[in-house]
Design a protein around this motif. Structure first.
Motif, PDB file in Angstrom:
ATOM      1  N   PRO A 124     -17.271  26.255 -27.315  1.00 25.66           N
ATOM      2  CA  PRO A 124     -16.935  25.445 -26.140  1.00 25.66           C
ATOM      3  C   PRO A 124     -18.129  24.694 -25.556  1.00 25.66           C
ATOM      4  O   PRO A 124     -17.967  23.577 -25.051  1.00 25.66           O
ATOM      5  CB  PRO A 124     -16.364  26.462 -25.158  1.00 25.66           C
ATOM      6  N   VAL A 125     -19.313  25.295 -25.583  1.00 28.60           N
ATOM      7  CA  VAL A 125     -20.489  24.607 -25.029  1.00 28.60           C
ATOM      8  C   VAL A 125     -20.826  23.384 -25.857  1.00 28.60           C
ATOM      9  O   VAL A 125     -21.080  22.291 -25.321  1.00 28.60           O
ATOM     10  CB  VAL A 125     -21.688  25.573 -24.947  1.00 28.60           C
ATOM     11  N   ALA A 126     -20.826  23.533 -27.165  1.00 26.60           N
ATOM     12  CA  ALA A 126     -21.097  22.391 -28.041  1.00 26.60           C
ATOM     13  C   ALA A 126     -20.025  21.325 -27.871  1.00 26.60           C
ATOM     14  O   ALA A 126     -20.319  20.123 -27.875  1.00 26.60           O
ATOM     15  CB  ALA A 126     -21.170  22.854 -29.494  1.00 26.60           C
ATOM     16  N   ALA A 127     -18.765  21.744 -27.695  1.00 21.45           N
ATOM     17  CA  ALA A 127     -17.672  20.786 -27.509  1.00 21.45           C
ATOM     18  C   ALA A 127     -17.880  19.970 -26.247  1.00 21.45           C
ATOM     19  O   ALA A 127     -17.683  18.743 -26.238  1.00 21.45           O
ATOM     20  CB  ALA A 127     -16.339  21.525 -27.465  1.00 21.45           C
ATOM     21  N   ARG A 128     -18.286  20.616 -25.160  1.00 23.86           N
ATOM     22  CA  ARG A 128     -18.540  19.880 -23.913  1.00 23.86           C
ATOM     23  C   ARG A 128     -19.733  18.943 -24.075  1.00 23.86           C
ATOM     24  O   ARG A 128     -19.752  17.849 -23.502  1.00 23.86           O
ATOM     25  CB  ARG A 128     -18.793  20.860 -22.769  1.00 23.86           C
ATOM     26  N   THR A 129     -20.717  19.357 -24.842  1.00 24.08           N
ATOM     27  CA  THR A 129     -21.913  18.538 -25.034  1.00 24.08           C
ATOM     28  C   THR A 129     -21.593  17.263 -25.802  1.00 24.08           C
ATOM     29  O   THR A 129     -22.050  16.176 -25.448  1.00 24.08           O
ATOM     30  CB  THR A 129     -22.990  19.338 -25.785  1.00 24.08           C
ATOM     31  N   VAL A 130     -20.779  17.383 -26.848  1.00 19.62           N
ATOM     32  CA  VAL A 130     -20.422  16.207 -27.645  1.00 19.62           C
ATOM     33  C   VAL A 130     -19.515  15.269 -26.859  1.00 19.62           C
ATOM     34  O   VAL A 130     -19.649  14.043 -26.940  1.00 19.62           O
ATOM     35  CB  VAL A 130     -19.740  16.641 -28.958  1.00 19.62           C
ATOM     36  N   GLY A 131     -18.604  15.818 -26.063  1.00 24.47           N
ATOM     37  CA  GLY A 131     -17.666  14.986 -25.322  1.00 24.47           C
ATOM     38  C   GLY A 131     -16.494  14.570 -26.192  1.00 24.47           C
ATOM     39  O   GLY A 131     -16.193  15.200 -27.208  1.00 24.47           O
ATOM     40  N   GLY A 132     -15.854  13.468 -25.826  1.00 26.97           N
ATOM     41  CA  GLY A 132     -14.618  13.078 -26.485  1.00 26.97           C
ATOM     42  C   GLY A 132     -14.769  12.169 -27.675  1.00 26.97           C
ATOM     43  O   GLY A 132     -13.788  11.906 -28.374  1.00 26.97           O
ATOM     44  N   GLY A 133     -15.977  11.663 -27.933  1.00 22.98           N
ATOM     45  CA  GLY A 133     -16.149  10.712 -29.031  1.00 22.98           C
ATOM     46  C   GLY A 133     -17.432  10.935 -29.790  1.00 22.98           C
ATOM     47  O   GLY A 133     -17.554  11.896 -30.547  1.00 22.98           O
ATOM     48  N   SER A 134     -18.407  10.045 -29.572  1.00 21.80           N
ATOM     49  CA  SER A 134     -19.685  10.113 -30.277  1.00 21.80           C
ATOM     50  C   SER A 134     -20.806  10.528 -29.339  1.00 21.80           C
ATOM     51  O   SER A 134     -20.808  10.171 -28.156  1.00 21.80           O
ATOM     52  CB  SER A 134     -20.039   8.754 -30.888  1.00 21.80           C
ATOM     53  N   LEU A 135     -21.772  11.252 -29.877  1.00 21.06           N
ATOM     54  CA  LEU A 135     -22.933  11.725 -29.122  1.00 21.06           C
ATOM     55  C   LEU A 135     -24.206  11.282 -29.823  1.00 21.06           C
ATOM     56  O   LEU A 135     -24.306  11.358 -31.061  1.00 21.06           O
ATOM     57  CB  LEU A 135     -22.917  13.251 -29.029  1.00 21.06           C
ATOM     58  N   PHE A 136     -25.189  10.826 -29.049  1.00 20.67           N
ATOM     59  CA  PHE A 136     -26.526  10.549 -29.552  1.00 20.67           C
ATOM     60  C   PHE A 136     -27.518  11.322 -28.698  1.00 20.67           C
ATOM     61  O   PHE A 136     -27.466  11.245 -27.460  1.00 20.67           O
ATOM     62  CB  PHE A 136     -26.859   9.056 -29.476  1.00 20.67           C
ATOM     63  N   VAL A 137     -28.414  12.067 -29.349  1.00 15.10           N
ATOM     64  CA  VAL A 137     -29.412  12.859 -28.628  1.00 15.10           C
ATOM     65  C   VAL A 137     -30.792  12.339 -28.988  1.00 15.10           C
ATOM     66  O   VAL A 137     -31.159  12.282 -30.165  1.00 15.10           O
ATOM     67  CB  VAL A 137     -29.318  14.353 -28.983  1.00 15.10           C
ATOM     68  N   LEU A 138     -31.575  11.965 -27.961  1.00 13.99           N
ATOM     69  CA  LEU A 138     -32.881  11.356 -28.171  1.00 13.99           C
ATOM     70  C   LEU A 138     -34.001  12.380 -28.103  1.00 13.99           C
ATOM     71  O   LEU A 138     -34.010  13.262 -27.235  1.00 13.99           O
ATOM     72  CB  LEU A 138     -33.134  10.282 -27.120  1.00 13.99           C
ATOM     73  N   ALA A 139     -34.963  12.240 -29.003  1.00 15.54           N
ATOM     74  CA  ALA A 139     -36.180  13.050 -28.973  1.00 15.54           C
ATOM     75  C   ALA A 139     -37.147  12.475 -27.943  1.00 15.54           C
ATOM     76  O   ALA A 139     -37.040  11.304 -27.548  1.00 15.54           O
ATOM     77  CB  ALA A 139     -36.823  13.081 -30.358  1.00 15.54           C
ATOM     78  N   PRO A 140     -38.112  13.279 -27.499  1.00 16.69           N
ATOM     79  CA  PRO A 140     -39.061  12.776 -26.493  1.00 16.69           C
ATOM     80  C   PRO A 140     -40.085  11.817 -27.083  1.00 16.69           C
ATOM     81  O   PRO A 140     -40.506  11.954 -28.231  1.00 16.69           O
ATOM     82  CB  PRO A 140     -39.736  14.055 -26.003  1.00 16.69           C
ATOM     83  N   GLY A 141     -40.473  10.837 -26.274  1.00 17.37           N
ATOM     84  CA  GLY A 141     -41.602   9.966 -26.565  1.00 17.37           C
ATOM     85  C   GLY A 141     -41.574   9.311 -27.924  1.00 17.37           C
ATOM     86  O   GLY A 141     -40.562   8.758 -28.369  1.00 17.37           O
ATOM     87  N   GLU A 142     -42.722   9.400 -28.620  1.00 15.32           N
ATOM     88  CA  GLU A 142     -42.878   8.728 -29.900  1.00 15.32           C
ATOM     89  C   GLU A 142     -42.023   9.340 -30.999  1.00 15.32           C
ATOM     90  O   GLU A 142     -41.848   8.746 -32.064  1.00 15.32           O
ATOM     91  CB  GLU A 142     -44.351   8.752 -30.322  1.00 15.32           C
ATOM     92  N   GLU A 143     -41.491  10.522 -30.765  1.00 14.78           N
ATOM     93  CA  GLU A 143     -40.652  11.159 -31.771  1.00 14.78           C
ATOM     94  C   GLU A 143     -39.252  10.558 -31.837  1.00 14.78           C
ATOM     95  O   GLU A 143     -38.495  10.846 -32.766  1.00 14.78           O
ATOM     96  CB  GLU A 143     -40.510  12.657 -31.475  1.00 14.78           C
ATOM     97  N   ALA A 144     -38.896   9.705 -30.870  1.00 15.60           N
ATOM     98  CA  ALA A 144     -37.518   9.236 -30.734  1.00 15.60           C
ATOM     99  C   ALA A 144     -37.006   8.516 -31.971  1.00 15.60           C
ATOM    100  O   ALA A 144     -35.806   8.524 -32.240  1.00 15.60           O
ATOM    101  CB  ALA A 144     -37.389   8.329 -29.512  1.00 15.60           C
ATOM    102  N   ASN A 145     -37.900   7.868 -32.717  1.00 14.42           N
ATOM    103  CA  ASN A 145     -37.462   7.143 -33.897  1.00 14.42           C
ATOM    104  C   ASN A 145     -37.558   7.965 -35.176  1.00 14.42           C
ATOM    105  O   ASN A 145     -37.060   7.550 -36.213  1.00 14.42           O
ATOM    106  CB  ASN A 145     -38.275   5.854 -34.067  1.00 14.42           C
ATOM    107  N   GLY A 146     -38.221   9.120 -35.096  1.00 13.43           N
ATOM    108  CA  GLY A 146     -38.400   9.939 -36.284  1.00 13.43           C
ATOM    109  C   GLY A 146     -37.411  11.064 -36.421  1.00 13.43           C
ATOM    110  O   GLY A 146     -37.245  11.627 -37.511  1.00 13.43           O
ATOM    111  N   LYS A 147     -36.757  11.400 -35.317  1.00  8.40           N
ATOM    112  CA  LYS A 147     -35.718  12.417 -35.400  1.00  8.40           C
ATOM    113  C   LYS A 147     -34.764  12.256 -34.223  1.00  8.40           C
ATOM    114  O   LYS A 147     -35.168  11.932 -33.112  1.00  8.40           O
ATOM    115  CB  LYS A 147     -36.319  13.823 -35.416  1.00  8.40           C
ATOM    116  N   TRP A 148     -33.497  12.458 -34.508  1.00 11.09           N
ATOM    117  CA  TRP A 148     -32.476  12.444 -33.478  1.00 11.09           C
ATOM    118  C   TRP A 148     -31.253  13.153 -34.033  1.00 11.09           C
ATOM    119  O   TRP A 148     -31.187  13.476 -35.215  1.00 11.09           O
ATOM    120  CB  TRP A 148     -32.150  11.035 -32.994  1.00 11.09           C
TER     121      TRP A 148
END
Length: 381
Positions: free
Chosen positions: A190-214
């Motif tokens: 249920p926690v993961a379900a609430r985190t994703v929401g009803g459609g698509s989810l994008f999670v950003l990494a901090p700072g300079e890592e944002a383009n190397g992992k998400w």
């Protein structure tokens, strides 16, 4: 037209080609390596765009069938930070031009629209060659042979038809996806379900890592969550992880790259109900093209493999539909048909590949820039 079209590959592009040919009274046969339509999982959700994929389905006269499989509400989008802070929430108000469907269901409506026997299952291509008379010979793993006047390679990244036209081979893009699935999410996750929401989810990494992992995720049909972990690592790094033996060991190694992230996010990795699946991202050179060879052409990833950005399936279907329409428009001039198709294919593919590379190299920054330009407030309102 009496020329029979031989298509290698029963993916979305090859099947769209076969269907639009059929609508226009042109016979074809599709040869597919898989043993049956259900031989393997057909991937996750696809957003089918109103400017390419849906136009292909209109040419295939399958829009009603397409509408019947649309997953309502799945165009909703969430963007959150690595610490769980919600940065943007965009609901699905039903007006978007990219409705979501399951890839397997879309493939099935294409299969169902073809005459019986059009697709020949269990035909894995072992080689192709051009004969002295200009026709093309396809040899299969069981040593059976087909000779054809018109051959289309719709057989993906590692196409066995491509060598008839081009020496290009896919190369590693420097990033890979690791896919996980969480089933019965409302009751079991249920926690993961609430985190994703009803459609698509994008999670950003901090700072300079944002383009190397998400991390990205979709809510698929029912209560299934399908997550994509993106890491910019060399192939050797992934090769050191055993994705076949222990799911726990593989997920622990991948999750370690996200140490300190909110637990409701890393649960998309650690709570997987399946062994993680590694998907290396490969690409062909931007602007890949070939000189005209009589009686053979390519479509989809066989022609213009790029890093994923939501356009690949749409472009393959567009290729298939436009090739079929070009053949129908030049029934007595196959070379004219293939030339007109490729004249449009090459620049479109180059533009799409350029955009795909830009998205994959700067996904995090693009999302951040969008939020910084006011989309955060507008979309959260």
């Amino acid at each position: 037209m009496t020329t029979h079209v031989t298509i290698i590959g029963a993916g979305l592009g090859g099947l769209t080609l076969a269907r639009v040919l059929h609508v226009n009274g042109i016979p074809s046969t599709v040869y597919e390596a898989e043993a049956s339509p259900m031989a393997r999982l057909q991937g996750g959700m696809l957003d089918i765009h109103d400017y390419n994929g849906q136009l292909a389905l209109k040419a295939a006269d399958l829009m009603d069938e397409f509408r019947s499989i649309i997953l309502e509400g799945r165009q909703a989008t969430r963007v959150i930070n690595w610490d769980g802070t919600v940065l943007m929430e965009e609901p699905d108000d039903g007006t978007g031009g990219r409705p979501e469907v399951q890839r397997g269901e879309l493939r099935q409506i294409l299969l169902d629209s073809l005459p019986d026997g059009t697709v020949r299952w269990g035909h894995k291509v072992s080689g192709t060659r051009t004969l002295d008379d200009g026709r093309h010979e396809v040899t299969f793993g069981d040593e059976s042979i087909v000779v054809t006047d018109l051959l289309v390679g719709a057989d993906g990244a590692w196409s066995r038809v491509r060598p008839l036209l081009s020496d290009a081979t896919p190369e590693y893009f420097g990033r890979s996806f690791v896919e996980t699935y969480l089933y019965e999410s409302e009751s079991r996750h249920p926690v993961a379900a609430r985190t994703v929401g009803g459609g698509s989810l994008f999670v950003l990494a901090p700072g300079e890592e944002a383009n190397g992992k998400w991390i990205g995720a979709h809510r698929e049909r029912g209560e299934t969550l399908h997550a994509y972990v993106i890491l910019a690592k060399p192939e050797e790094w992934f090769a050191s992880i055993d994705f076949t033996d222990s799911a726990a060991a593989a997920t622990a190694r991948i999750a370690a790259e996200f140490d300190g992230w909110a637990p409701e996010i890393t649960a998309l990795i650690t709570d997987t109900d399946t062994t993680p699946v590694l998907r290396p991202l490969n690409w062909l050179p931007i602007g890949h093209r070939w000189d005209r060879v009589p009686g053979v052409t390519l479509l989809g990833d066989a022609a213009h493999l790029s890093p994923p950005d939501g356009e690949g399936a749409n472009l393959a279907m567009q290729d298939g539909a436009e090739l079929a329409l070009a053949i129908a428009a030049h029934p007595d001039d196959i070379e004219g048909a293939l030339t007109s198709y490729e004249e449009v294919l090459f620049p479109r593919s180059a533009d799409a590949a350029t955009a795909a590379v830009a998205v994959n190299e700067a996904m995090g920054q693009m999302l951040i820039d969008g939020l910084d330009h006011g989309e955060r407030g507008e979309r959260s309102a």
